[in-house]
Design a protein around this motif. Structure first.
Motif, PDB file in Angstrom:
ATOM      1  N   ALA A   1      29.394  35.025 -17.344  1.00 50.38           N
ATOM      2  CA  ALA A   1      30.341  34.588 -16.340  1.00 50.38           C
ATOM      3  C   ALA A   1      30.378  33.125 -16.256  1.00 50.38           C
ATOM      4  O   ALA A   1      29.387  32.404 -16.638  1.00 50.38           O
ATOM      5  N   LEU A   2      31.158  32.503 -15.672  1.00 50.45           N
ATOM      6  CA  LEU A   2      31.663  31.056 -15.754  1.00 50.45           C
ATOM      7  C   LEU A   2      31.620  30.990 -14.139  1.00 50.45           C
ATOM      8  O   LEU A   2      32.330  31.540 -13.628  1.00 50.45           O
TER       9      LEU A   2
ATOM     10  N   SER B   1      39.204  32.394  -9.846  1.00 49.99           N
ATOM     11  CA  SER B   1      38.247  33.303 -10.880  1.00 49.99           C
ATOM     12  C   SER B   1      38.734  33.142 -12.251  1.00 49.99           C
ATOM     13  O   SER B   1      39.421  33.492 -12.691  1.00 49.99           O
ATOM     14  N   PRO B   2      37.652  32.526 -13.068  1.00 52.19           N
ATOM     15  CA  PRO B   2      37.777  32.164 -14.171  1.00 52.19           C
ATOM     16  C   PRO B   2      37.306  33.439 -15.294  1.00 52.19           C
ATOM     17  O   PRO B   2      36.535  34.435 -14.769  1.00 52.19           O
ATOM     18  N   ARG B   3      37.873  33.584 -16.391  1.00 52.22           N
ATOM     19  CA  ARG B   3      37.447  34.505 -17.312  1.00 52.22           C
ATOM     20  C   ARG B   3      35.975  34.592 -17.707  1.00 52.22           C
ATOM     21  O   ARG B   3      35.377  33.593 -17.352  1.00 52.22           O
ATOM     22  N   ASP B   4      35.561  35.402 -18.451  1.00 49.82           N
ATOM     23  CA  ASP B   4      34.071  35.391 -18.804  1.00 49.82           C
ATOM     24  C   ASP B   4      34.122  34.437 -20.155  1.00 49.82           C
ATOM     25  O   ASP B   4      34.820  34.766 -21.048  1.00 49.82           O
ATOM     26  N   LEU B   5      32.860  33.573 -20.407  1.00 51.48           N
ATOM     27  CA  LEU B   5      32.834  32.765 -21.538  1.00 51.48           C
ATOM     28  C   LEU B   5      32.203  33.720 -22.491  1.00 51.48           C
ATOM     29  O   LEU B   5      31.471  34.613 -22.457  1.00 51.48           O
ATOM     30  N   SER B   6      32.908  33.674 -23.870  1.00 53.74           N
ATOM     31  CA  SER B   6      32.378  34.269 -24.931  1.00 53.74           C
ATOM     32  C   SER B   6      32.324  33.329 -26.287  1.00 53.74           C
ATOM     33  O   SER B   6      33.621  33.197 -26.545  1.00 53.74           O
ATOM     34  N   LEU B   7      31.571  32.646 -26.651  1.00 55.06           N
ATOM     35  CA  LEU B   7      31.542  31.724 -27.890  1.00 55.06           C
ATOM     36  C   LEU B   7      31.039  32.465 -29.120  1.00 55.06           C
ATOM     37  O   LEU B   7      30.284  31.812 -30.194  1.00 55.06           O
TER      38      LEU B   7
ATOM     39  N   ARG C   1      35.407  39.912 -17.912  1.00 55.18           N
ATOM     40  CA  ARG C   1      36.806  39.672 -17.086  1.00 55.18           C
ATOM     41  C   ARG C   1      37.791  38.870 -17.992  1.00 55.18           C
ATOM     42  O   ARG C   1      38.469  38.232 -17.537  1.00 55.18           O
ATOM     43  N   THR C   2      37.813  39.651 -19.163  1.00 53.13           N
ATOM     44  CA  THR C   2      38.404  39.251 -20.288  1.00 53.13           C
ATOM     45  C   THR C   2      37.812  37.745 -20.687  1.00 53.13           C
ATOM     46  O   THR C   2      37.051  36.932 -19.906  1.00 53.13           O
ATOM     47  N   PHE C   3      37.946  37.511 -21.852  1.00 53.09           N
ATOM     48  CA  PHE C   3      37.181  36.220 -22.409  1.00 53.09           C
ATOM     49  C   PHE C   3      37.908  35.067 -22.657  1.00 53.09           C
ATOM     50  O   PHE C   3      39.214  35.028 -22.837  1.00 53.09           O
ATOM     51  N   THR C   4      37.134  34.051 -22.535  1.00 53.86           N
ATOM     52  CA  THR C   4      37.593  32.490 -22.764  1.00 53.86           C
ATOM     53  C   THR C   4      36.538  32.119 -23.649  1.00 53.86           C
ATOM     54  O   THR C   4      35.266  32.186 -23.419  1.00 53.86           O
ATOM     55  N   GLU C   5      37.252  30.876 -24.435  1.00 52.22           N
ATOM     56  CA  GLU C   5      36.285  29.791 -24.938  1.00 52.22           C
ATOM     57  C   GLU C   5      35.787  28.868 -24.047  1.00 52.22           C
ATOM     58  O   GLU C   5      35.079  27.822 -24.591  1.00 52.22           O
ATOM     59  N   GLY C   6      36.555  28.667 -23.132  1.00 55.13           N
ATOM     60  CA  GLY C   6      36.140  27.819 -21.849  1.00 55.13           C
ATOM     61  C   GLY C   6      36.318  26.499 -21.951  1.00 55.13           C
ATOM     62  O   GLY C   6      37.043  26.050 -22.869  1.00 55.13           O
TER      63      GLY C   6
ATOM     64  N   SER D   1      45.894  29.644 -18.003  1.00 50.14           N
ATOM     65  CA  SER D   1      45.887  30.974 -18.284  1.00 50.14           C
ATOM     66  C   SER D   1      44.678  31.307 -19.186  1.00 50.14           C
ATOM     67  O   SER D   1      44.357  32.469 -19.300  1.00 50.14           O
ATOM     68  N   GLN D   2      44.477  30.385 -20.105  1.00 44.83           N
ATOM     69  CA  GLN D   2      43.594  30.540 -20.881  1.00 44.83           C
ATOM     70  C   GLN D   2      42.160  30.675 -20.642  1.00 44.83           C
ATOM     71  O   GLN D   2      41.159  30.924 -21.413  1.00 44.83           O
ATOM     72  N   LEU D   3      41.890  29.841 -19.292  1.00 49.25           N
ATOM     73  CA  LEU D   3      40.571  29.694 -18.654  1.00 49.25           C
ATOM     74  C   LEU D   3      40.304  30.813 -17.546  1.00 49.25           C
ATOM     75  O   LEU D   3      39.521  31.399 -17.420  1.00 49.25           O
ATOM     76  N   MET D   4      41.483  31.176 -16.679  1.00 50.27           N
ATOM     77  CA  MET D   4      41.630  32.114 -15.728  1.00 50.27           C
ATOM     78  C   MET D   4      41.857  33.251 -15.829  1.00 50.27           C
ATOM     79  O   MET D   4      42.814  33.635 -16.531  1.00 50.27           O
TER      80      MET D   4
END
Length: 720
Positions: free
Chosen positions: A166-167, A217-223, A280-285, A293-296
């Motif tokens: 989570a972010l 509400s941001p997406r969840d981080l996944s690197l 919460r769907t993923f983003t590289e943050g 929308s790439q973050l949220m």
């Protein structure tokens, strides 16, 4: 270069076992007090001692979170807890409170301290400031870009970054939304998560979105796919968020990171495990500059799960689903439309001929007994994978981590004992057998015979990677002697690995230099607010004012982080030792936290004066609309445009507010660097504190004006 450490979150005994089984290099968790996850299942000191010994036996590390702000009546108790952890050989404590960092540096310099992400660190200068306080690792702000991570790692400080989970949308440590609106302080581990609530965005009083959306509400981080970049950047520790998450979540994320670090392909199955355990769907943050929308994820803030099909028909409680992915009995699923979401566990499942089945395959149409209100066309998502949960439980049950060691076995002849020297590369022990060699009557104890017994290590913490033999011919030892020697040698080595030295605490010695000059700061947003009063007018980016630095400004008259300047505000200072810490770093005036009550401020002032025989050089904010969040995200631009633009100035051309479904409103106003700030619409007026504080020796005051007119500003400053 060695691989970075994989650091796993632990919030329960189950997730602890999953972290061990999956192969994490380190774990972090909290004790019953002072951890920033007040609702996680935390461990006692006795349990922590057992976990540390178990972890150290197999080369893992244990870090304890002590990352809440501490009030004056708590700081000594927190120190004693940290001291108790030092005495059971904890590898490090993760700390936010500058006062506790300062106190540990003075009294227990051998206890390793990691600076929490709550300190919002993103620059080499901030790292050098923390190094002066004895910090040996910094957990960077999640807002750091890859270039900032590289620059921070180049300082030589150990750098830890979040890579999965989570972010927070606000800069960590800069969020008081929960504290102000819901009386639950995020800085005290009790966040009510207002960022995960739906809102209307209002422009000049009119709703922009007709239905509430999750605008914060941001997406969840996944690197997971960026491990090589982080490794090349010099990151020391890859941190997984999730002390409130399941054992399967911990296992899946550790496994995926391990694969990525070994340059093995992260398979579709691995990806699905990450999705179904929590997303919460993923983003590289922020690491890769994702915005809008790439973050949220503005449609929903809960666990999205894994899409597995669509509802074809509904008859009463019989729900027919066309599967695109496997579904098993006992799985948890959710049915979603644009307007609704409902879920259930799959207890009964039927095939096309109405036969009861335990599994449905991709491409198959099945029917389940489900909840009421499900609509045809609903998307079906799997939120609990019973099969994977069982697989993880089996892996945990059968896991047995071992450390590779080497050995040398020596016996020069009959009447000599068998000597076994065992080494893990750092520690070495040498053990003699209790019996002496006899002359062999039948089969001699040679390398093959001895090796067979020495390598029976399946139930041990270690295994032999190599054994060197120097055995005289014709000698004999009973099997029991060989087995006992192996067990004794490995146990001696295990105990050797657990040895540590405790140095007595040092006396606390610090004599601060105090600037006694009075200061009154008036913060404004525009020059039209500036009056003639004899105060220091401050602003982020206005002429004819003293400069107040932003979160990314390295030098200013007034700062909100550990940059270059003389006055510090917004650093969550809540005790006398935190004031001392900032004086030690060269700052002259220190703003106290807005979360403090008047009696807590007085307690802090009294403690400072009693210890240092001087008045505390503090600044107290007595008038403001309290800032709730500071975000590297703009909900206005994201909803109205595309979220990719910088400097659009929309928030300065109209009045924007967020209204929650509970009717509470907050004001949106970007700073001069296009970071969005959220403010309470209600004024926090503490001018009635002033006389009492002046009698205590306080001569530093702050008033913050956001949208107040000149007449109101003049009234406040005259009253002050």
């Amino acid at each position: 270069m060695n691989h970075p450490e994989i650091l796993a979150p632990v919030g329960s005994r189950e997730s602890l076992e999953a972290a061990f089984a999956a192969g994490a290099n380190a774990v972090y968790f909290g004790l019953p007090e002072f951890g920033a996850r007040a609702f996680a299942n935390r461990f006692t000191l006795e349990e922590t001692k057992e976990i540390i010994e178990r972890a150290h036996t197999i080369g893992m590390k244990v870090y304890i979170t002590m990352n809440t702000i501490l009030y004056e009546d708590e700081i000594e108790h927190a120190y004693e807890m940290a001291k108790a952890l030092y005495h059971i050989n904890v590898d490090a404590v993760i700390v936010q409170d500058l006062g506790l960092i300062h106190l540990l540096h003075k009294r227990l310099p051998d206890l390793e301290v990691h600076a929490s992400t709550q300190l919002s660190v993103s620059t080499p200068f901030q790292i050098e400031q923390l190094r002066k306080l004895g910090v040996r690792r910094v957990v960077l702000a999640r807002e750091c870009t890859l270039e900032q991570i590289k620059a921070c790692a180049a300082t030589g400080m150990e750098i830890e970054v979040f890579v999965h989970g989570a972010l927070c949308i606000s800069y960590s440590g800069q969020c008081q939304f929960s504290s102000v609106m819901y009386k639950r302080s995020g800085n005290r581990g009790m966040c009510a998560q207002p960022c995960r609530m739906p809102y209307y965005l209002k422009e000049d009083g009119e709703n922009i979105n007709k239905i509430p959306m999750y605008l914060l509400s941001p997406r969840d981080l996944s690197l997971i796919h960026d491990m090589q970049d982080l490794k090349d950047a010099g990151v020391a520790s890859l941190k997984i968020e999730g002390r409130m998450k399941s054992a399967e979540y911990v296992y899946a994320s550790v496994e995926a990171i391990k694969k990525a670090l070994r340059n093995e392909p992260v398979t579709q199955e691995d990806e699905e495990h990450l999705e179904v355990t929590f997303n919460r769907t993923f983003t590289e943050g922020h690491t890769y500059g994702k915005r809008g929308s790439q973050l949220m994820e503005m449609k929903a803030s809960n666990h999205h799960g894994l899409t597995i099909g669509k509802v074809k028909a509904v008859r009463n409680k019989k729900i027919t689903i066309e599967l695109t992915h496997e579904l098993n009995q006992n799985d948890g699923i959710r049915f979603e439309t644009n307007r609704s979401s409902t879920g259930c566990h799959v207890n009964y499942m039927y095939d096309g001929r109405n036969r009861l089945i335990a599994q449905g395959a991709a491409g198959q149409t099945i029917t389940i007994d489900g909840p009421e209100g499900v609509k045809p066309g609903s998307v079906v998502k799997k939120t609990v994978d019973a099969k994977y949960r069982k697989e993880v439980a089996e892996c945990v049950k059968n896991a047995h981590r071992q450390v590779g060691v080497t050995a040398k076995a020596v016996c020069p002849g009959v009447e000599y004992p068998l000597t076994l020297e065992v080494s893990d590369g750092t520690h070495t022990v040498r053990i003699e057998s209790h019996g002496k060699a006899e002359a062999a009557k039948n089969q001699a104890t040679d390398a093959a015979v001895l090796g067979k017994q020495l390598n029976k290590t399946n139930d041990s913490w270690a295994y032999f990677t190599a054994i060197d033999y120097d055995l005289a011919p014709g000698i004999y030892f009973p099997i029991k002697v060989m087995n006992n020697l192996r067990k004794e040698a490995l146990e001696h080595l295990r105990l050797k690995r657990l040895e540590y030295v405790i140095h007595p605490q040092k006396p606390y010695v610090f004599f601060p230099v105090v600037n006694e000059e009075p200061v009154v700061l008036a913060q404004i947003e525009s020059l039209s607010q500036k009056g003639e009063e004899n105060v220091t007018w401050i602003a982020e980016n206005l002429p004819e004012t003293a400069k107040k630095g932003r979160i990314d400004t390295m030098e200013a008259d007034v700062l909100t982080h550990l940059g270059k300047g003389k006055i510090i505000l917004d650093m969550n200072v809540t005790n006398s030792y935190a004031i001392a810490a900032l004086l030690e770093l060269g700052y002259e005036k220190v703003g106290l936290s807005d979360e403090m009550r008047l009696d807590q401020i007085e307690q802090t002032l009294d403690a400072f004066e009693a210890r240092y025989e001087q008045k505390a050089p503090v600044i107290v904010c007595v008038y403001q609309k309290r800032r709730l969040m500071l975000m590297n995200h703009c909900p206005v631009n994201t909803l109205k445009k595309d979220g990719q633009r910088v400097g659009c100035r929309l928030c300065h051309e109209h009045e924007y507010t967020l209204e929650g479904t509970d009717g509470r409103e907050v004001l949106c106003l970007g700073d001069s660097g296009c970071r969005m700030r959220l403010f309470d619409t209600q004024t926090c007026d503490r001018l009635f504190w002033v006389d009492r504080l002046k009698k205590r020796g306080v001569n530093g005051f702050l008033c913050v004006f956001i949208n107040e007119g000149k007449s109101e500003i003049e009234r406040v400053l005259k009253a002050l």
